[in-house]
Scaffold this motif. Sequence first.
Motif, mmCIF file in Angstrom:
data_model
loop_
_atom_site.group_PDB
_atom_site.id
_atom_site.type_symbol
_atom_site.label_atom_id
_atom_site.label_comp_id
_atom_site.label_asym_id
_atom_site.label_seq_id
_atom_site.Cartn_x
_atom_site.Cartn_y
_atom_site.Cartn_z
ATOM 1 N N MET A 1 0.770 -1.185 -0.096
ATOM 2 C CA MET A 1 0.051 0.096 0.063
ATOM 3 C C MET A 1 0.988 1.483 -0.050
ATOM 4 S SD MET A 1 -3.028 0.920 2.873
ATOM 5 C CE MET A 1 -3.707 -0.646 3.050
ATOM 6 N N ASN A 2 0.822 2.010 -1.078
ATOM 7 C CA ASN A 2 1.522 3.108 -1.083
ATOM 8 C C ASN A 2 0.916 4.479 0.114
ATOM 9 O OD1 ASN A 2 -0.441 5.375 -2.062
ATOM 10 N ND2 ASN A 2 -0.234 4.269 -4.051
ATOM 11 N N GLU A 3 1.845 5.557 0.214
ATOM 12 C CA GLU A 3 1.684 6.387 1.369
ATOM 13 C C GLU A 3 0.086 6.938 1.357
ATOM 14 O OE1 GLU A 3 3.234 6.623 3.759
ATOM 15 O OE2 GLU A 3 2.539 8.390 4.954
ATOM 16 N N THR A 4 -0.211 7.485 0.180
ATOM 17 C CA THR A 4 -1.562 8.191 -0.146
ATOM 18 C C THR A 4 -2.657 7.050 0.241
ATOM 19 O OG1 THR A 4 -0.714 9.392 -1.757
ATOM 20 C CG2 THR A 4 -3.016 9.200 -1.616
ATOM 21 N N LEU A 5 -2.554 5.995 -0.332
ATOM 22 C CA LEU A 5 -3.586 4.825 0.237
ATOM 23 C C LEU A 5 -3.541 4.673 1.733
ATOM 24 C CD1 LEU A 5 -3.246 2.252 -2.813
ATOM 25 C CD2 LEU A 5 -4.945 4.111 -2.527
ATOM 26 N N ARG A 6 -2.509 4.656 2.343
ATOM 27 C CA ARG A 6 -2.400 4.350 3.635
ATOM 28 C C ARG A 6 -3.094 5.509 4.537
ATOM 29 N NH1 ARG A 6 -0.038 6.010 8.100
ATOM 30 N NH2 ARG A 6 1.393 7.368 6.839
ATOM 31 N N VAL A 7 -2.798 6.912 4.056
ATOM 32 C CA VAL A 7 -3.676 7.884 4.705
ATOM 33 C C VAL A 7 -4.961 7.887 4.448
ATOM 34 C CG1 VAL A 7 -3.677 10.544 4.490
ATOM 35 C CG2 VAL A 7 -1.560 9.618 4.393
ATOM 36 N N ILE A 8 -5.533 7.611 3.500
ATOM 37 C CA ILE A 8 -6.891 7.248 3.137
ATOM 38 C C ILE A 8 -7.418 6.165 4.070
ATOM 39 C CG2 ILE A 8 -8.575 6.545 1.204
ATOM 40 C CD1 ILE A 8 -7.002 8.016 -0.833
ATOM 41 N N ALA A 9 -6.605 5.010 4.088
ATOM 42 C CA ALA A 9 -7.173 4.103 4.799
ATOM 43 C C ALA A 9 -7.278 4.316 6.451
ATOM 44 C CB ALA A 9 -6.233 2.744 4.725
ATOM 45 N N GLU A 10 -6.249 5.139 6.839
ATOM 46 C CA GLU A 10 -6.362 5.355 8.232
ATOM 47 C C GLU A 10 -6.843 6.563 8.774
ATOM 48 O OE1 GLU A 10 -2.173 4.851 9.412
ATOM 49 O OE2 GLU A 10 -1.966 2.993 8.742
ATOM 50 N N ARG A 11 -7.301 7.357 7.807
ATOM 51 C CA ARG A 11 -7.981 8.751 8.323
ATOM 52 C C ARG A 11 -9.355 8.257 9.040
ATOM 53 N NH1 ARG A 11 -11.858 11.782 8.018
ATOM 54 N NH2 ARG A 11 -12.933 9.809 7.579
ATOM 55 N N TYR A 12 -9.551 9.366 10.074
ATOM 56 C CA TYR A 12 -10.791 9.053 10.699
ATOM 57 C C TYR A 12 -11.150 10.636 11.240
ATOM 58 C CZ TYR A 12 -8.161 10.297 14.992
ATOM 59 O OH TYR A 12 -7.376 10.903 15.871
ATOM 60 N N SER A 13 -12.478 10.413 11.470
ATOM 61 C CA SER A 13 -13.121 11.944 11.783
ATOM 62 C C SER A 13 -12.792 12.068 13.138
ATOM 63 C CB SER A 13 -14.535 11.881 11.379
ATOM 64 O OG SER A 13 -14.687 11.835 10.007
ATOM 65 N N GLU B 3 4.130 12.649 0.459
ATOM 66 C CA GLU B 3 3.642 11.887 -0.692
ATOM 67 C C GLU B 3 2.262 12.408 -0.916
ATOM 68 O OE1 GLU B 3 5.745 10.536 -2.422
ATOM 69 O OE2 GLU B 3 4.263 9.487 -3.899
ATOM 70 N N THR B 4 1.478 12.447 0.049
ATOM 71 C CA THR B 4 0.111 12.672 -0.249
ATOM 72 C C THR B 4 -0.013 14.065 -0.692
ATOM 73 O OG1 THR B 4 -0.587 11.156 1.716
ATOM 74 C CG2 THR B 4 -1.964 12.720 0.875
ATOM 75 N N LEU B 5 0.550 15.107 -0.195
ATOM 76 C CA LEU B 5 0.541 16.411 -0.763
ATOM 77 C C LEU B 5 1.071 16.526 -2.178
ATOM 78 C CD1 LEU B 5 1.574 18.352 2.560
ATOM 79 C CD2 LEU B 5 -0.644 18.119 1.725
ATOM 80 N N ARG B 6 2.206 15.576 -2.224
ATOM 81 C CA ARG B 6 2.498 15.627 -3.715
ATOM 82 C C ARG B 6 1.518 15.242 -4.931
ATOM 83 N NH1 ARG B 6 4.493 12.531 -7.092
ATOM 84 N NH2 ARG B 6 4.345 10.733 -6.117
ATOM 85 N N ILE B 30 -8.345 1.037 -5.612
ATOM 86 C CA ILE B 30 -9.028 2.339 -5.647
ATOM 87 C C ILE B 30 -10.424 2.206 -5.149
ATOM 88 C CG2 ILE B 30 -10.136 3.887 -7.517
ATOM 89 C CD1 ILE B 30 -7.508 3.002 -9.131
ATOM 90 N N ALA B 31 -11.077 0.925 -5.539
ATOM 91 C CA ALA B 31 -12.450 0.686 -4.853
ATOM 92 C C ALA B 31 -12.437 0.909 -3.196
ATOM 93 C CB ALA B 31 -12.980 -0.550 -5.255
ATOM 94 N N LYS B 32 -11.411 0.211 -2.960
ATOM 95 C CA LYS B 32 -11.465 0.227 -1.272
ATOM 96 C C LYS B 32 -11.229 1.528 -0.638
ATOM 97 C CE LYS B 32 -9.808 -2.283 2.633
ATOM 98 N NZ LYS B 32 -8.785 -3.298 3.001
ATOM 99 N N ALA B 33 -10.352 2.372 -1.551
ATOM 100 C CA ALA B 33 -10.313 4.196 -1.084
ATOM 101 C C ALA B 33 -11.731 4.692 -1.253
ATOM 102 C CB ALA B 33 -9.038 4.471 -1.833
ATOM 103 N N ALA B 34 -12.440 4.351 -2.153
ATOM 104 C CA ALA B 34 -13.911 4.825 -2.525
ATOM 105 C C ALA B 34 -14.667 4.723 -1.169
ATOM 106 C CB ALA B 34 -14.244 4.360 -3.577
ATOM 107 N N VAL B 35 -14.857 3.289 -0.815
ATOM 108 C CA VAL B 35 -15.245 3.077 0.562
ATOM 109 C C VAL B 35 -14.873 3.495 1.695
ATOM 110 C CG1 VAL B 35 -16.915 1.443 -0.831
ATOM 111 C CG2 VAL B 35 -15.079 0.596 0.437
ATOM 112 N N GLN B 36 -13.703 4.078 1.743
ATOM 113 C CA GLN B 36 -13.042 4.443 3.150
ATOM 114 C C GLN B 36 -13.110 5.894 3.260
ATOM 115 O OE1 GLN B 36 -9.304 3.089 2.139
ATOM 116 N NE2 GLN B 36 -9.354 1.425 3.562
ATOM 117 N N SER B 37 -14.257 6.431 2.474
ATOM 118 C CA SER B 37 -14.457 8.016 2.278
ATOM 119 C C SER B 37 -15.229 8.361 3.633
ATOM 120 C CB SER B 37 -15.474 8.398 1.194
ATOM 121 O OG SER B 37 -14.543 8.163 -0.094
#
Lengths: 184, 184
Positions: A1-13, B3-6, B30-37
């Motif tokens: 998992m790259n860094e952006t995908l990790r940030v998306i996965a671990e993000r919480y409100s 990396e995310t900001l980049r 990508i699909a997993k990132a979608a449902v992690q919104s």
Amino acid sequence: MNETLRVIAERYSCRAYEGGLPEREKIEAIAKAAVQSPSGMNRQPWQIVIITDKGFIDEMDAEGMRILSGMEDRSTYERFMGRGGKLFYNAPCMFLILKQPGTDLDCGIVSENISLAAASLGLGHVICGMAGVPLSGDTGKSFRQRIGFPEGWEFGTSVLVGFAKGVGAPHAPDMAKIRYLEKV
Amino acid sequence: MNETLRVIAERYSCRAYEGGLPEREKIEAIAKAAVQSPSGMNRQPWQIVIITDKGFIDEMDAEGMRILSGMEDRSTYERFMGRGGKLFYNAPCMFLILKQPGTDLDCGIVSENISLAAASLGLGHVICGMAGVPLSGDTGKSFRQRIGFPEGWEFGTSVLVGFAKGVGAPHAPDMAKIRYLEKV
């Protein structure tokens, strides 16, 4: 998992903040990420107002809670009372997104760029539509004036940003919301 | 810059695709990132339909172009003709986002998670509201049936994903859209 995908996965409100304002450099990096958002026809139908005046945020908080407490359905008020009684969770910074009418989708895009930028910098954040409560109607007029809503612009949403108090966890993603339409 | 900001800074909307379908592993990420919104009240008012049947995408493309060509204002049609005549730019994959009524903001959040996930994986992508054209009205009914729109669900937006043909560049961000409300 790259860094952006990790940030998306671990993000919480984040719904509890402590301490002061994050470093100006981080606030500016988040702001830049906001205006790097894509938009329909590249119209960029947003304005980003970064409120770092905690006293002003607290004033809006108190007015919002006052409005919620007076509503017939008090479930929202009770929900916030159960979370500490603060509509904005003691956050020191609000990224307020103003929008042009009918551009909610663009506004959502911006709010997620702000959220992921904040998450990537290790900051707590939460998309907060409740900021619309103290800004609405007649009672919200003076807040809107102090913020400087231009003619024809509306409240879109807000993102609260600050140092998280404690550690939160993301929701489990609902993989059942994904399906494929493949060539058979 | 992390990396995310980049990824946010370098992301651009890709309007030309070539080659086949990206690796299944990337589509699934990508699909997993979608449902992690995140979503308001965590209602997750979306469904993600990943269309990888290029023939089906081409059918929708042709129908969309037919509809645009018949409109009184032909500026949209001419714009797409000037870009190669394809509504979906020859993309091999469409992430179609279905939504519940009144949830455009959540839909925007999902579309940006999909976009940034695709960008982080080196894939071309573009948020494409034009997918609504062939899906709308009476003529769109058979497409909606084949896709399986559940009762009460609407077209939200789509994100096209594939291998970029050529290299694009992001728009310069408009820093004038940012202002601060600070304690004075």
